[in-house]
Design a protein around this motif. Structure first.
Motif, PDB file in Angstrom:
ATOM      1  N   GLU A   1       0.751  -1.331   0.164  1.00  0.00           N
ATOM      2  CA  GLU A   1       0.203  -0.174  -0.006  1.00  0.00           C
ATOM      3  C   GLU A   1       0.806   1.318  -0.168  1.00  0.00           C
ATOM      4  O   GLU A   1       0.528   2.433  -0.674  1.00  0.00           O
ATOM      5  CB  GLU A   1      -1.049  -0.013   1.223  1.00  0.00           C
ATOM      6  CG  GLU A   1      -2.043  -1.069   1.209  1.00  0.00           C
ATOM      7  CD  GLU A   1      -3.039  -1.179  -0.392  1.00  0.00           C
ATOM      8  OE1 GLU A   1      -2.941  -0.045  -0.645  1.00  0.00           O
ATOM      9  OE2 GLU A   1      -3.153  -1.966  -0.786  1.00  0.00           O
ATOM     10  N   LYS A   2       1.878   1.185   0.726  1.00  0.00           N
ATOM     11  CA  LYS A   2       2.885   2.382   0.701  1.00  0.00           C
ATOM     12  C   LYS A   2       3.403   2.701  -0.677  1.00  0.00           C
ATOM     13  O   LYS A   2       3.785   3.519  -1.181  1.00  0.00           O
ATOM     14  CB  LYS A   2       3.770   2.239   1.706  1.00  0.00           C
ATOM     15  CG  LYS A   2       5.016   3.136   1.935  1.00  0.00           C
ATOM     16  CD  LYS A   2       6.044   2.780   2.827  1.00  0.00           C
ATOM     17  CE  LYS A   2       7.236   3.637   3.096  1.00  0.00           C
ATOM     18  NZ  LYS A   2       8.268   3.303   3.794  1.00  0.00           N
ATOM     19  N   ILE A   3       3.655   1.412  -1.373  1.00  0.00           N
ATOM     20  CA  ILE A   3       4.280   1.435  -2.640  1.00  0.00           C
ATOM     21  C   ILE A   3       3.375   2.032  -3.483  1.00  0.00           C
ATOM     22  O   ILE A   3       3.747   2.985  -4.433  1.00  0.00           O
ATOM     23  CB  ILE A   3       4.892   0.182  -2.971  1.00  0.00           C
ATOM     24  CG1 ILE A   3       6.316  -0.173  -2.387  1.00  0.00           C
ATOM     25  CG2 ILE A   3       5.009  -0.155  -4.500  1.00  0.00           C
ATOM     26  CD1 ILE A   3       6.909  -1.608  -2.584  1.00  0.00           C
ATOM     27  N   ARG A   4       2.076   1.647  -3.451  1.00  0.00           N
ATOM     28  CA  ARG A   4       0.953   1.966  -4.453  1.00  0.00           C
ATOM     29  C   ARG A   4       0.637   3.498  -4.316  1.00  0.00           C
ATOM     30  O   ARG A   4       0.673   4.064  -5.711  1.00  0.00           O
ATOM     31  CB  ARG A   4      -0.112   1.318  -4.269  1.00  0.00           C
ATOM     32  CG  ARG A   4      -0.204  -0.354  -4.680  1.00  0.00           C
ATOM     33  CD  ARG A   4      -1.527  -0.849  -4.143  1.00  0.00           C
ATOM     34  NE  ARG A   4      -2.675  -0.392  -4.747  1.00  0.00           N
ATOM     35  CZ  ARG A   4      -3.255  -0.926  -6.123  1.00  0.00           C
ATOM     36  NH1 ARG A   4      -2.273  -1.777  -6.593  1.00  0.00           N
ATOM     37  NH2 ARG A   4      -4.191  -0.485  -6.490  1.00  0.00           N
ATOM     38  N   ALA A   5       1.141   4.102  -3.140  1.00  0.00           N
ATOM     39  CA  ALA A   5       0.751   5.463  -3.059  1.00  0.00           C
ATOM     40  C   ALA A   5       1.944   6.485  -3.498  1.00  0.00           C
ATOM     41  O   ALA A   5       1.720   7.459  -3.870  1.00  0.00           O
ATOM     42  CB  ALA A   5       0.951   5.856  -1.493  1.00  0.00           C
ATOM     43  N   MET A   6       2.897   5.599  -4.203  1.00  0.00           N
ATOM     44  CA  MET A   6       4.374   6.387  -4.687  1.00  0.00           C
ATOM     45  C   MET A   6       4.055   6.375  -6.314  1.00  0.00           C
ATOM     46  O   MET A   6       4.791   7.172  -6.817  1.00  0.00           O
ATOM     47  CB  MET A   6       5.344   5.510  -4.601  1.00  0.00           C
ATOM     48  CG  MET A   6       5.794   5.546  -3.097  1.00  0.00           C
ATOM     49  SD  MET A   6       7.590   4.723  -3.059  1.00  0.00           S
ATOM     50  CE  MET A   6       7.771   4.379  -1.293  1.00  0.00           C
ATOM     51  N   PHE A   7       2.810   5.685  -6.955  1.00  0.00           N
ATOM     52  CA  PHE A   7       2.740   5.857  -8.244  1.00  0.00           C
ATOM     53  C   PHE A   7       1.292   6.565  -8.617  1.00  0.00           C
ATOM     54  O   PHE A   7       0.301   6.245  -8.104  1.00  0.00           O
ATOM     55  CB  PHE A   7       2.236   4.243  -8.524  1.00  0.00           C
ATOM     56  CG  PHE A   7       3.546   3.548  -8.729  1.00  0.00           C
ATOM     57  CD1 PHE A   7       4.270   2.955  -9.873  1.00  0.00           C
ATOM     58  CD2 PHE A   7       4.063   3.010  -7.537  1.00  0.00           C
ATOM     59  CE1 PHE A   7       5.479   2.583 -10.093  1.00  0.00           C
ATOM     60  CE2 PHE A   7       5.307   2.184  -7.601  1.00  0.00           C
ATOM     61  CZ  PHE A   7       5.936   2.129  -8.708  1.00  0.00           C
TER      62      PHE A   7
ATOM     63  N   THR B   1      -1.858  -6.256  -6.155  1.00  0.00           N
ATOM     64  CA  THR B   1      -2.424  -6.740  -4.757  1.00  0.00           C
ATOM     65  C   THR B   1      -3.003  -8.171  -5.043  1.00  0.00           C
ATOM     66  O   THR B   1      -3.554  -8.517  -6.047  1.00  0.00           O
ATOM     67  CB  THR B   1      -3.195  -5.890  -4.129  1.00  0.00           C
ATOM     68  OG1 THR B   1      -4.509  -5.738  -4.722  1.00  0.00           O
ATOM     69  CG2 THR B   1      -2.521  -4.685  -3.723  1.00  0.00           C
ATOM     70  N   VAL B   2      -3.166  -8.825  -4.112  1.00  0.00           N
ATOM     71  CA  VAL B   2      -4.027 -10.054  -3.855  1.00  0.00           C
ATOM     72  C   VAL B   2      -5.269  -9.677  -4.004  1.00  0.00           C
ATOM     73  O   VAL B   2      -6.144 -10.554  -4.596  1.00  0.00           O
ATOM     74  CB  VAL B   2      -3.639 -10.874  -2.687  1.00  0.00           C
ATOM     75  CG1 VAL B   2      -4.498 -12.075  -2.443  1.00  0.00           C
ATOM     76  CG2 VAL B   2      -2.348 -11.394  -2.477  1.00  0.00           C
ATOM     77  N   GLU B   3      -5.720  -8.724  -3.704  1.00  0.00           N
ATOM     78  CA  GLU B   3      -7.004  -8.455  -3.790  1.00  0.00           C
ATOM     79  C   GLU B   3      -7.440  -8.073  -5.138  1.00  0.00           C
ATOM     80  O   GLU B   3      -8.673  -8.497  -5.537  1.00  0.00           O
ATOM     81  CB  GLU B   3      -7.543  -6.977  -2.886  1.00  0.00           C
ATOM     82  CG  GLU B   3      -7.382  -7.112  -1.461  1.00  0.00           C
ATOM     83  CD  GLU B   3      -6.091  -7.329  -0.588  1.00  0.00           C
ATOM     84  OE1 GLU B   3      -5.924  -8.107   0.305  1.00  0.00           O
ATOM     85  OE2 GLU B   3      -5.115  -6.904  -1.516  1.00  0.00           O
ATOM     86  N   GLU B   4      -6.367  -7.696  -6.024  1.00  0.00           N
ATOM     87  CA  GLU B   4      -6.815  -7.445  -7.448  1.00  0.00           C
ATOM     88  C   GLU B   4      -6.758  -8.729  -8.183  1.00  0.00           C
ATOM     89  O   GLU B   4      -7.772  -8.794  -8.974  1.00  0.00           O
ATOM     90  CB  GLU B   4      -5.814  -6.454  -7.993  1.00  0.00           C
ATOM     91  CG  GLU B   4      -5.527  -5.046  -7.500  1.00  0.00           C
ATOM     92  CD  GLU B   4      -4.465  -4.043  -7.948  1.00  0.00           C
ATOM     93  OE1 GLU B   4      -4.643  -3.014  -8.383  1.00  0.00           O
ATOM     94  OE2 GLU B   4      -3.319  -4.688  -8.402  1.00  0.00           O
ATOM     95  N   VAL B   5      -5.968  -9.496  -7.868  1.00  0.00           N
ATOM     96  CA  VAL B   5      -6.146 -11.049  -8.084  1.00  0.00           C
ATOM     97  C   VAL B   5      -7.491 -11.626  -8.150  1.00  0.00           C
ATOM     98  O   VAL B   5      -7.883 -12.290  -9.142  1.00  0.00           O
ATOM     99  CB  VAL B   5      -4.846 -11.810  -7.669  1.00  0.00           C
ATOM    100  CG1 VAL B   5      -5.129 -13.222  -8.181  1.00  0.00           C
ATOM    101  CG2 VAL B   5      -3.604 -11.192  -7.942  1.00  0.00           C
ATOM    102  N   HIS B   6      -7.935 -11.406  -6.838  1.00  0.00           N
ATOM    103  CA  HIS B   6      -9.244 -12.085  -6.516  1.00  0.00           C
ATOM    104  C   HIS B   6     -10.161 -11.424  -7.430  1.00  0.00           C
ATOM    105  O   HIS B   6     -11.444 -12.053  -7.751  1.00  0.00           O
ATOM    106  CB  HIS B   6      -9.484 -12.026  -5.199  1.00  0.00           C
ATOM    107  CG  HIS B   6      -8.720 -12.751  -4.134  1.00  0.00           C
ATOM    108  ND1 HIS B   6      -8.462 -12.696  -2.794  1.00  0.00           N
ATOM    109  CD2 HIS B   6      -7.817 -14.046  -4.711  1.00  0.00           C
ATOM    110  CE1 HIS B   6      -7.598 -13.592  -2.636  1.00  0.00           C
ATOM    111  NE2 HIS B   6      -7.210 -14.268  -3.625  1.00  0.00           N
TER     112      HIS B   6
END
Length: 426
Positions: A19-25, A407-412
């Protein structure tokens, strides 16, 4: 892997700060519900990379080689980027890093040079698993007298070095192969490839474009002779780089203007390349270092140590994503091309090429797009692989490709969407 390593990898994946990484994009922040699952065709960039590109264009968007401050700053930024990329791939020297347009143009440049040096060693080994850029460029040397041996993928979805050994002889000039298949995600044992090539007096040329965002590159450990990579899959803007051993590049015949020094990297870098995107590549390496700093107890580690830690953590996290994705695809009844056995998950990256029975890949991808999930269909620029898999060039297959900001949530969510589409189209 032994149980200790497995548990350490699982621990690393669980603590990965996604989540910290996604906030950088910024693209991810602005995308809303959209899921980026076409990363094999190009990854998103962190804010720090965007800032580096913008800074170059605002502060010193001039030609290098001048005596005034802004021009000197371009020379300095290119030198710093060479140093960063050298650290990223563990080059022997920054002068071995050559910048340019893309990997394909560099493969062509090297192939043209090698075409002028064939003599008695006139055989080149190519594979049927590679991107066509690392096949057609070599086959074009037939006019120069080159002959070709095919190293073929086995039915288990990977290249095996035992199949390479019988292809080698005292006529072998070079083995050209991928580090990881851009289409099906299989990882090749390239250190063994180089060892076998060198034992026969030949060289190893590696296409590292697809492996770059997924694992640690180490040209010294692999002991290869050439390697190409593209920034746009490595969280940088569109650009490419070539690495070669200094003396190897020095011997390679290249086109250059008379005023260009006849040594690397200058003899390889014909014309002006995109300086702002090279600044972006520098920032992308520094971003990967920042990921590594999350996983090191001490703060006084070297830049390379941070890169090693970052890519190791990314690899562990992506293996977890790959397991989830494989499970989802199998639950949906997909035919997975390449490594489809979870016991061999370490032989792949989370790039999945698949089909669902006789359903149209194009239709599935269009329906996915309507559900805000970006994946790809087609031949994946690999006509020989399509033929090998008995797939037509017109329809091909579906590819979903993940990187460490997924993320795993995106995979699901992908799985739920795929199940709904299958139910609708069946």
């Amino acid at each position: 892997m032994n149980q200790h390593h497995v548990s350490k990898a699982q621990e690393s994946a669980a603590s990965f700060p996604v989540e910290k990484i996604r906030a950088m994009f910024p693209a991810i922040r602005q995308a809303g519900d959209f899921i980026f699952m076409d990363n094999a065709a190009g990854a998103q960039i962190p804010q720090s990379v965007l800032d580096a590109v913008t800074s170059h264009l605002v502060r010193h968007n001039v030609q290098r080689g001048g005596r005034y401050g802004r021009s000197v700053a371009v020379d300095q930024s290119v030198a710093e980027a060479r140093e960063s990329v050298a650290l990223l791939i563990n080059a022997y020297s920054p002068s071995e890093i050559c910048f340019g347009m893309n990997a394909t143009s560099f493969i062509r440049l090297v192939s043209l040079g090698i075409g002028q040096m064939l003599s008695q060693r006139d055989e080149i080994v190519v594979t049927d698993m590679d991107h066509d850029a690392n096949i057609a460029t070599w086959l074009a040397l037939e006019q120069a007298g080159a002959r070709f041996k095919w190293w073929r993928m086995r039915e288990d979805g990977n290249l095996h070095v035992d199949d390479l050994k019988p292809l080698m002889s005292d006529r072998t000039r070079l083995v050209a192969c991928t580090v990881t298949a851009h289409s099906i995600g299989s990882i090749v044992d390239v250190a063994s490839v180089a060892k076998i090539a060198h034992a026969a007096g030949a060289e190893a040329f590696l296409d590292c474009v697809h492996y770059g965002p997924h694992g640690l590159i180490d040209v010294q450990a692999w002991d290869c002779d050439y390697l190409v990579c593209s920034g746009y899959k490595n969280f940088s803007p569109h650009m490419g780089f070539l690495w070669g051993r200094f003396e190897t590049l020095k011997r390679l015949p290249t086109f250059r203007e008379d005023f260009i020094p006849d040594e690397p990297p200058y003899k390889v870098e014909a014309g002006t390349f995109i300086y702002e995107n090279v600044s972006g590549m520098d920032a992308a390496v520094r971003y990967l270092e920042s990921v590594g700093r999350n996983f090191l107890a001490e703060n006084n580690r070297s830049r390379r140590e941070n890169i090693v830690a970052g890519m190791s953590a990314i690899r562990d996290y992506e293996l977890m994503l790959a397991r989830e994705m494989m499970k989802v695809l199998k639950d949906c009844g997909a035919t997975i091309y390449g490594v489809a056995d979870e016991a061999r998950i370490h032989e792949r990256v989370p790039t999945f090429c698949f089909n669902i029975g006789t359903l149209s890949p194009q239709r599935i991808v269009e329906e996915m797009a309507a559900m805000q999930i970006g994946i790809r269909d087609g031949h994946m620029y690999a006509p020989r692989l399509m033929k090998r898999l008995n797939l037509s060039m017109d329809s091909g297959a579906i590819r979903a490709s993940l990187v460490h900001y997924n993320t795993v949530e995106e995979v699901h969510r992908f799985g739920e969407a795929l199940r709904a589409i299958i139910a609708m189209l069946s």
